[in-house]
Scaffold this motif. Structure first.
Motif, short mmCIF file in Angstrom:
data_model
loop_
_atom_site.label_atom_id
_atom_site.label_comp_id
_atom_site.label_asym_id
_atom_site.label_seq_id
_atom_site.Cartn_x
_atom_site.Cartn_y
_atom_site.Cartn_z
N UNK A 178 0.85 -1.18 0.00
CA UNK A 178 0.00 0.00 0.00
C UNK A 178 0.88 1.23 0.00
N UNK A 230 -11.90 10.32 3.11
CA UNK A 230 -12.14 8.97 2.62
C UNK A 230 -12.58 8.13 3.80
N UNK A 231 -13.80 7.64 3.79
CA UNK A 231 -14.27 6.85 4.94
C UNK A 231 -13.62 5.47 4.96
N UNK A 232 -12.88 5.22 6.01
CA UNK A 232 -12.20 3.93 6.13
C UNK A 232 -12.93 3.06 7.13
N UNK A 233 -12.89 1.77 6.92
CA UNK A 233 -13.44 0.86 7.92
C UNK A 233 -12.53 -0.35 8.05
N UNK A 271 -18.54 12.65 -1.33
CA UNK A 271 -17.51 13.63 -0.98
C UNK A 271 -17.95 15.04 -1.32
N UNK A 293 -12.35 -3.08 6.82
CA UNK A 293 -11.87 -3.78 5.63
C UNK A 293 -10.67 -3.10 4.99
N UNK A 294 -10.40 -1.87 5.41
CA UNK A 294 -9.22 -1.19 4.90
C UNK A 294 -7.97 -1.54 5.69
N UNK A 312 -17.19 8.24 -3.44
CA UNK A 312 -16.05 7.35 -3.23
C UNK A 312 -16.54 6.01 -2.70
N UNK A 316 -15.19 1.64 -2.05
CA UNK A 316 -14.05 0.74 -2.02
C UNK A 316 -13.86 0.06 -3.38
N UNK A 376 -21.31 9.03 3.93
CA UNK A 376 -19.90 9.39 3.83
C UNK A 376 -19.26 8.88 2.54
N UNK A 413 -6.46 3.54 -4.75
CA UNK A 413 -6.84 2.13 -4.60
C UNK A 413 -8.34 1.96 -4.56
#
Lengths: 178, 178
Positions: free
Chosen positions: A15, A170-173, B115, A175-176, B131, B133, B112, B82
């Motif tokens: 990454x 960027x919404x991360x959860x 954007x 799975x990231x 956005x 995944x 969310x 990504x």
DNA sequence: ACTGAAACCGTTAGGGC
DNA sequence: GCCCTAACGGTTTCAGT
């Protein structure tokens, strides 16, 4: 500072060069910082289940490794509302030379009127968000940057009547996480 | 979240009330903070011709008055690369009820994945940057948020092949003073 | 199974504001 | 008082013997 993405010498892990993986703590931290990067380590420690020092260490690491690209202030939308925003969709010539395209891209990126510049699929090729003080300034931008450019076949402009939401978060959860 | 221009319905939204004018120092400060809000007062004092303490005072005032809306971290474009970004242009029904529109707006702003959400002039009415995944997640978004909505007549999606530039910075200059 | 390095964590103490 | 930084000590993990 930041490695180029996705040159997949290793399928999953690359990454970012200096950053092996993001664990759930990093995810939580990044989400919090994308909302407020001035939050103190103590305050963040109340949300993320880590000590303040661990928080600062991780933030430092995320920044050094390039996962966090930059830290910025965002001005009031009310202020932005006093100005003019426009969406410009650009169609390039089918047989545009790469040299000419590179020049165009560079000029667009260098202009601080250009808030976003995206290469897109579909009938248009480029997608711009442009900000200007008023219509006169926008026209000046369009005339000097777009109208004369040999690589541009045509472009269409839509003016923003009202900006309801604007963020780069960027919404991360989970799975990231790596 | 977004303040109407110059309308002081709630204390947080009335920008220009607590802030009479922006002088050239404020302009310089805001431009600097939009590029890097972690810069120390000492560092800023080298750019802006003020003492560090004056810098911090002004920053404090700009924040309290709402000129600075928020301070955020921006993640690496490589990380964003990504993921999947899409531009969605929405055409509403001509005779859509305001109630239905309000619900749609609220749902879009609350997501969310969204954007940016802009009301625009032209053949389309709304302009989204979304956005996700991956394509599956985007499809889920489109199905639940867009396809079923009664206020939406049609929408067109363009996928972002490459994000060349993305910022929320508003370039200010001397004419923004006063 | 043992050990040493590395990567974490948390707690401290010192300095500034 | 709160905040940031640096340094110390303890724990876990993992490779190599």
């Amino acid at each position: 500072m930041l490695g180029e993405i996705g040159v997949a010498d290793t399928p999953e892990k690359c990454i970012v060069v200096a950053m092996k993986v993001l664990d759930p703590f990093d995810i939580a931290l990044l989400n919090a910082l994308q909302a407020d990067n001035r939050a103190t380590a103590d305050a963040l420690a109340r949300t993320v289940a880590l000590s303040p020092s661990a928080i600062t260490r991780r933030i430092r690491r995320l920044k050094d490794s390039g996962v966090i690209d930059r830290d910025v202030s965002v001005l009031s939308p009310a202020l932005a509302g006093r100005r003019l925003s426009a969406i410009v969709q650009i169609q390039l010539h089918d047989h545009a030379e790469e040299a000419g395209l590179a020049v165009l891209r560079q000029r667009l990126l260098a202009s601080n009127h250009v808030q976003s510049c995206l290469e897109v699929s579909g009938s248009f090729d480029l997608f711009l968000t442009v900000t200007a003080r008023d219509m006169a300034e926008f026209n000046a931008f369009a005339d000097t940057m777009l109208a004369k450019d040999a690589a541009i076949r045509r472009y269409e402009t839509s003016f923003v009547k009202k900006a309801l939401k604007q963020t780069l978060a960027i919404p991360l959860d989970a799975r990231d996480a790596g």
